[in-house]
Design an enzyme around this catalytic site. Structure first.
Site, PDB file in Angstrom:
ATOM      1  CD  GLU A 260      -3.026  -1.148   0.431  1.00  0.00           C
ATOM      2  OE1 GLU A 260      -2.972  -0.408  -0.575  1.00  0.00           O
ATOM      3  OE2 GLU A 260      -4.004  -1.847   0.713  1.00  0.00           O
TER       4      GLU A 260
ATOM      5  CG  HIS B  58      -4.861   0.916   5.393  1.00  0.00           C
ATOM      6  ND1 HIS B  58      -6.239   0.935   5.508  1.00  0.00           N
ATOM      7  CD2 HIS B  58      -4.553  -0.201   4.691  1.00  0.00           C
ATOM      8  CE1 HIS B  58      -6.741  -0.129   4.889  1.00  0.00           C
ATOM      9  NE2 HIS B  58      -5.736  -0.834   4.398  1.00  0.00           N
TER      10      HIS B  58
ATOM     11  CG  HIS C 158      -7.762  -4.343   6.982  1.00  0.00           C
ATOM     12  ND1 HIS C 158      -7.292  -5.465   6.350  1.00  0.00           N
ATOM     13  CD2 HIS C 158      -7.414  -3.305   6.183  1.00  0.00           C
ATOM     14  CE1 HIS C 158      -6.677  -5.129   5.224  1.00  0.00           C
ATOM     15  NE2 HIS C 158      -6.744  -3.813   5.109  1.00  0.00           N
TER      16      HIS C 158
ATOM     17  CE1 TYR D 253     -15.485  15.605  22.515  1.00  0.00           C
ATOM     18  CE2 TYR D 253     -17.178  13.911  22.364  1.00  0.00           C
ATOM     19  CZ  TYR D 253     -16.613  14.985  23.023  1.00  0.00           C
ATOM     20  OH  TYR D 253     -17.190  15.462  24.166  1.00  0.00           O
TER      21      TYR D 253
ATOM     22  CG  HIS E  98      -9.343  -1.732   1.603  1.00  0.00           C
ATOM     23  ND1 HIS E  98      -8.540  -1.440   0.524  1.00  0.00           N
ATOM     24  CD2 HIS E  98      -8.496  -2.111   2.582  1.00  0.00           C
ATOM     25  CE1 HIS E  98      -7.271  -1.658   0.830  1.00  0.00           C
ATOM     26  NE2 HIS E  98      -7.220  -2.052   2.081  1.00  0.00           N
TER      27      HIS E  98
END
Length: 212
Positions: free
Chosen positions: A75, A94, A96, A121, A161
């Site tokens: 990535e 990043h 999951h 927030y 994703h």
């Protein structure tokens, strides 16, 4: 100001382990990078946040050339796309994570603002969260889609994703990701219930006061 390479490595190892230990990611499903003057330090491909070795972290030049360490996450183009549009930012994460990934599998009523605003927030930390269409992990089209909106959205959810967050410091990037995950959790828990959202006026006030 850029962190030194060793400082960047220390922060990645420490914060990644914290993220792993608190169950925000599992296995080898996450990646993190920190900008340094030469390029960036990044988690290598197929590594787990809970067991990173500082000496093995990827040091990548601005053009993507591996300078030292193991090969970077597939990535890395995704990270580069965000850094290119957010030159003041110094960290990208990043994950999951469960709730943000679950929300990424639902249709978006508004692709420029996919997380309902139940509390202030998330707006304070990241502003509205956008969603990009699904592309396979590592696909150049995914990086292009993220790059097209990254200037206006430090927090993005990639369909089917998961989330990606960019910020000016490692700490603020971690806190932003945590707030995004909690906001997605609230959105799913309250789905279908007559919950009160913040008004447009309230949101506008927050965006003005905490401009991203």
């Amino acid at each position: 100001m850029f962190l030194e390479e060793n400082q960047a490595k220390e922060q990645i190892v420490a914060f990644a382990k914290s993220i792993f230990d608190r169950g925000l990611t599992s296995g080898a499903s996450a990646n993190m990078s920190v900008r340094i003057e030469e390029g960036w330090v990044m988690t290598p491909t197929n590594t787990c946040f809970g067991f990173l070795n500082a000496d093995e972290l990827s040091v990548v030049a601005l053009d993507g050339t591996l300078l030292k360490g193991l090969p970077p996450s597939k990535e890395f183009r995704l990270h580069k796309a965000m850094y290119d549009k957010r030159p003041d930012d110094r960290c990208i994460i990043h994950l999951h994570s469960t709730y943000a990934t679950a929300l990424s599998c639902l249709p978006a009523e508004n692709a420029n603002n996919v997380v309902p605003t139940y509390t202030p927030y998330l707006t304070m930390r990241l502003g509205p969260i956008a969603m990009v269409p699904y592309f396979a992990p590592g696909d150049d089209h995914l990086a292009e889609a993220v790059g097209e909106i990254a200037a206006d959205h430090p927090g993005i959810i990639m369909a089917n994703h998961g989330p990606i967050v960019s910020a000016q410091t490692v700490e603020s990037c971690v806190y932003g990701m945590e707030e995004l995950e909690e906001s997605c959790k609230l959105a799913l828990l309250l789905q279908g219930l007559p919950a009160n959202k913040l008004t447009n006026e309230q949101i506008s006030t927050l965006l003005t006061r905490f401009k991203k």
